[in-house]
Scaffold this motif. Sequence first.
Motif, PDB file in Angstrom:
ATOM      1  N   ASN A  34       0.813  -1.221   0.000  1.00 15.40           N
ATOM      2  CA  ASN A  34       0.000   0.000   0.000  1.00 15.40           C
ATOM      3  C   ASN A  34       0.844   1.268   0.000  1.00 15.40           C
ATOM      4  OD1 ASN A  34      -3.102  -0.358   0.278  1.00 15.40           O
ATOM      5  ND2 ASN A  34      -2.227  -1.993   1.510  1.00 15.40           N
ATOM      6  N   LEU A 154      -6.905  -7.149  -0.235  1.00 12.79           N
ATOM      7  CA  LEU A 154      -6.150  -7.432  -1.453  1.00 12.79           C
ATOM      8  C   LEU A 154      -6.586  -6.482  -2.569  1.00 12.79           C
ATOM      9  CD1 LEU A 154      -4.154  -9.416  -2.824  1.00 12.79           C
ATOM     10  CD2 LEU A 154      -6.131 -10.740  -3.523  1.00 12.79           C
ATOM     11  N   ALA A 155      -7.898  -6.340  -2.748  1.00 13.38           N
ATOM     12  CA  ALA A 155      -8.424  -5.465  -3.804  1.00 13.38           C
ATOM     13  C   ALA A 155      -8.001  -4.025  -3.562  1.00 13.38           C
ATOM     14  CB  ALA A 155      -9.943  -5.575  -3.863  1.00 13.38           C
ATOM     15  N   MET A 156      -8.094  -3.570  -2.308  1.00 14.87           N
ATOM     16  CA  MET A 156      -7.712  -2.187  -2.001  1.00 14.87           C
ATOM     17  C   MET A 156      -6.230  -1.975  -2.273  1.00 14.87           C
ATOM     18  SD  MET A 156      -7.941  -0.081   1.581  1.00 14.87           S
ATOM     19  CE  MET A 156      -6.620  -0.900   2.439  1.00 14.87           C
ATOM     20  N   SER A 157      -5.397  -2.957  -1.891  1.00 18.97           N
ATOM     21  CA  SER A 157      -3.957  -2.786  -2.055  1.00 18.97           C
ATOM     22  C   SER A 157      -3.565  -2.786  -3.530  1.00 18.97           C
ATOM     23  CB  SER A 157      -3.195  -3.914  -1.350  1.00 18.97           C
ATOM     24  OG  SER A 157      -3.660  -4.063  -0.039  1.00 18.97           O
ATOM     25  N   TYR A 158      -4.240  -3.608  -4.332  1.00 16.68           N
ATOM     26  CA  TYR A 158      -3.850  -3.731  -5.732  1.00 16.68           C
ATOM     27  C   TYR A 158      -4.408  -2.595  -6.578  1.00 16.68           C
ATOM     28  CZ  TYR A 158      -3.133  -5.637 -10.375  1.00 16.68           C
ATOM     29  OH  TYR A 158      -2.746  -5.800 -11.683  1.00 16.68           O
ATOM     30  N   ASP A 159      -5.677  -2.290  -6.395  1.00 15.76           N
ATOM     31  CA  ASP A 159      -6.329  -1.317  -7.264  1.00 15.76           C
ATOM     32  C   ASP A 159      -7.480  -0.667  -6.497  1.00 15.76           C
ATOM     33  OD1 ASP A 159      -7.531   0.117  -9.249  1.00 15.76           O
ATOM     34  OD2 ASP A 159      -7.668  -1.530 -10.685  1.00 15.76           O
ATOM     35  N   GLU A 161      -9.152   2.072  -6.812  1.00 16.83           N
ATOM     36  CA  GLU A 161     -10.280   2.607  -7.563  1.00 16.83           C
ATOM     37  C   GLU A 161     -11.265   1.490  -7.922  1.00 16.83           C
ATOM     38  OE1 GLU A 161      -9.499   4.367 -11.481  1.00 16.83           O
ATOM     39  OE2 GLU A 161     -10.037   6.265 -10.555  1.00 16.83           O
ATOM     40  N   PHE A 162     -10.711   0.377  -8.400  1.00 18.66           N
ATOM     41  CA  PHE A 162     -11.565  -0.745  -8.785  1.00 18.66           C
ATOM     42  C   PHE A 162     -12.309  -1.283  -7.566  1.00 18.66           C
ATOM     43  CE2 PHE A 162     -12.612  -5.104  -9.934  1.00 18.66           C
ATOM     44  CZ  PHE A 162     -13.100  -4.945 -11.219  1.00 18.66           C
ATOM     45  N   ARG A 164     -13.234   0.307  -4.961  1.00 21.22           N
ATOM     46  CA  ARG A 164     -14.309   1.258  -4.675  1.00 21.22           C
ATOM     47  C   ARG A 164     -15.519   1.000  -5.566  1.00 21.22           C
ATOM     48  NH1 ARG A 164     -13.224   6.199  -1.853  1.00 21.22           N
ATOM     49  NH2 ARG A 164     -10.972   6.097  -1.807  1.00 21.22           N
TER      50      ARG A 164
ATOM     51  N   LEU B  54     -17.415   7.763  -9.077  1.00 25.03           N
ATOM     52  CA  LEU B  54     -16.290   8.168  -8.234  1.00 25.03           C
ATOM     53  C   LEU B  54     -16.298   9.675  -8.012  1.00 25.03           C
ATOM     54  CD1 LEU B  54     -13.513   5.953  -9.852  1.00 25.03           C
ATOM     55  CD2 LEU B  54     -14.543   5.617  -7.615  1.00 25.03           C
ATOM     56  N   TYR B  78     -15.262  -2.266 -15.240  1.00 27.70           N
ATOM     57  CA  TYR B  78     -14.323  -1.186 -15.531  1.00 27.70           C
ATOM     58  C   TYR B  78     -12.941  -1.757 -15.845  1.00 27.70           C
ATOM     59  CZ  TYR B  78     -11.403   2.937 -14.673  1.00 27.70           C
ATOM     60  OH  TYR B  78     -10.486   3.962 -14.788  1.00 27.70           O
ATOM     61  N   LEU B  85      -1.385   0.481 -12.573  1.00 28.40           N
ATOM     62  CA  LEU B  85      -1.387  -0.590 -11.585  1.00 28.40           C
ATOM     63  C   LEU B  85       0.033  -0.946 -11.149  1.00 28.40           C
ATOM     64  CD1 LEU B  85      -4.180  -2.767 -13.170  1.00 28.40           C
ATOM     65  CD2 LEU B  85      -4.342  -1.267 -11.199  1.00 28.40           C
ATOM     66  N   LYS B  86       0.134  -1.447  -9.930  1.00 27.42           N
ATOM     67  CA  LYS B  86       1.446  -1.774  -9.367  1.00 27.42           C
ATOM     68  C   LYS B  86       2.040  -2.986 -10.079  1.00 27.42           C
ATOM     69  CE  LYS B  86      -0.300   0.147  -5.135  1.00 27.42           C
ATOM     70  NZ  LYS B  86      -1.097  -0.126  -3.935  1.00 27.42           N
ATOM     71  N   PHE B  89       3.291  -6.390  -7.960  1.00 26.31           N
ATOM     72  CA  PHE B  89       2.380  -6.812  -6.900  1.00 26.31           C
ATOM     73  C   PHE B  89       2.248  -8.343  -6.880  1.00 26.31           C
ATOM     74  CE2 PHE B  89      -1.520  -7.239  -4.539  1.00 26.31           C
ATOM     75  CZ  PHE B  89      -1.496  -6.162  -3.684  1.00 26.31           C
ATOM     76  N   MET B  99     -11.282 -10.643  -8.119  1.00 26.38           N
ATOM     77  CA  MET B  99     -11.546  -9.295  -7.604  1.00 26.38           C
ATOM     78  C   MET B  99     -12.827  -8.710  -8.212  1.00 26.38           C
ATOM     79  SD  MET B  99      -8.538  -6.496  -7.552  1.00 26.38           S
ATOM     80  CE  MET B  99      -7.321  -7.528  -6.788  1.00 26.38           C
ATOM     81  N   LEU B 102     -16.165  -9.347  -6.338  1.00 34.30           N
ATOM     82  CA  LEU B 102     -16.456  -8.716  -5.046  1.00 34.30           C
ATOM     83  C   LEU B 102     -17.808  -8.025  -5.121  1.00 34.30           C
ATOM     84  CD1 LEU B 102     -13.021  -7.099  -4.176  1.00 34.30           C
ATOM     85  CD2 LEU B 102     -14.218  -8.781  -2.810  1.00 34.30           C
ATOM     86  N   ARG B 154     -11.352  -9.579 -15.478  1.00 36.68           N
ATOM     87  CA  ARG B 154     -11.779  -9.088 -14.165  1.00 36.68           C
ATOM     88  C   ARG B 154     -13.063  -8.276 -14.280  1.00 36.68           C
ATOM     89  NH1 ARG B 154      -8.444  -4.663 -10.601  1.00 36.68           N
ATOM     90  NH2 ARG B 154      -8.876  -3.413 -12.430  1.00 36.68           N
TER      91      ARG B 154
END
Lengths: 272, 260
Positions: A34, A154-159, A161-162, A164, B54, B78, B85-86, B89, B99, B102, B154
């Motif tokens: 993060n 995991l989702a928050m750490s990776y992306d 915006e997605f 959210r 957003l 989206y 993106l990282k 990771f 993901m 979710l 995704r």
Amino acid sequence: MPEILQFEFMRNALSAGLLVSFICGIIGALVVTNRIVFLSGGIAHAAYGGIGLAFYFGWPYMICTIGFSLAAGMVMAAVSMHSKHRADTVVGVIWAVGMACGIILTDLTPGYNVDLMSYLFGSILIVSAGDIWIMLVVAVVIMGLTAFFYQDLLAMSYDEEFARIRGVPVQALYFMLIGMLAVTIVMVIQVVGLIMVIALLTIPPFIVEKYAKSMFQMMLGSGLLGAVFTLSGLWFSYTFDLTSGACVIMVAGISFFIFLLIERLVVLIKSI
Amino acid sequence: MDFPIVEIKDVSFRYNGQTALQNVNLTVKPNDFIAMIGPNGGGKTTLLKLILGLLKPEIGSIRVMGQPANKASHHIGYVPQDIHLKRNFPITVTDIVRMGMLKPQIKRTRWRSNITKERCQALEILEQLEMDAYADSKISALSGGQRQRVLIARALAAQPQLLLLDEPTASIDAKGQADFFRLLKELNKSITILAVSHDLLVISTYVKSVACVNKGLHYHDQAEITGEMLETMYPCTEDDEVCPVELIAHGLPHRVLQDH
């Protein structure tokens, strides 16, 4: 080695070291992915304000320090959530002000002034059985929360915006993460001291990140690596009669540089 | 389906007093394939974030699937720009696809059987995109085009009504882009697509309609690039980086040969 274990303080130090390494593995992986390393440093140093408070008012150390770190962490979390580009300045200010508070409060405390060094550089050899129970509870709570919210974290750490968009409560999760981080930091302070918290929190995840295929592997690997650092640091400290916290960090730091060197060499060999 | 997928009515938005969008109206009909094009800083990204809920419009309203945008974002698949993106990771392709599954409820089930089910679903979607061989690969081991497919997988995992893509071709080479748009065309048979792009050439051969965004929005019912469109699109790009002649040379031949 068994000869070390005949001392109770050594047995306590070992259990504390293992527990803290484990917690550090989980939270450290989240901190590194993060990118809140600087914020972690801020909380660690601001925690000194809590230590000062505990001594000035004669309140229990653990409760005071955790409370103060949590408060400092929440302010930082709120700022970094709303204005990302301003966050580092504010974190830096809270970092310094927290420390200043602690120093002034210890100045004002009448009588014998406590040994600053043990908080700056850790005091794993004087960890009590009670402290270990607290660490155990913290470890269980952190593990439970992380397991329950694993997908969301995991989702928050990776992306973010997605996450959210998928309806993950990112804001609440972020505050929860900072909360767990603040408590972790107070635990780690006992082992390596507040100056060196960052190292134990970030070096193992950094080394593991490249080889881990999932966040879970990264957490587990960091925990194991942290345990190796802590235990060998303790051994050096015992054998050569050196400050334990500094030894742990030295082992971690040297491993870090050796790792970088090996990585470079591998790249070099591949290119030939 | 009676209501439109997205309905934007008289929307204006400002960043720190600077107008980003003014009086924008757009109705996205089911199964449309819209290319949203416009100069940099023309408000494409802002409009995207407004549709995703957003950002909130200052004036006007945005409804997605008949609901306010911030309550309906889970209907949208989206696909963000890969470069944000990282890179290193620690995550596998399957985990990224999951993901997309979710859901907003915090109390969703988290039991083992569910995880197995999700993994199966993820694998099915990856198969559809010919990416199943990489299901257990770490994302950093994949090429730009492959990563793009994973991000689409995704998005599809959410079983969305609308696929929203942000500069989808930015990190794919020319050959990959052609494959990629064929894939989108295939997906468009069952799903509405809105793709944001500054690249009006590649996209123009596959889309059904074009929305030009430059503070205002002009909707063109067919995917024709007209001289008039170029005029409204790039009326006064500051340093005239976009040369209309080049655009026509690449873009128009496909149109010249259209059925009469």
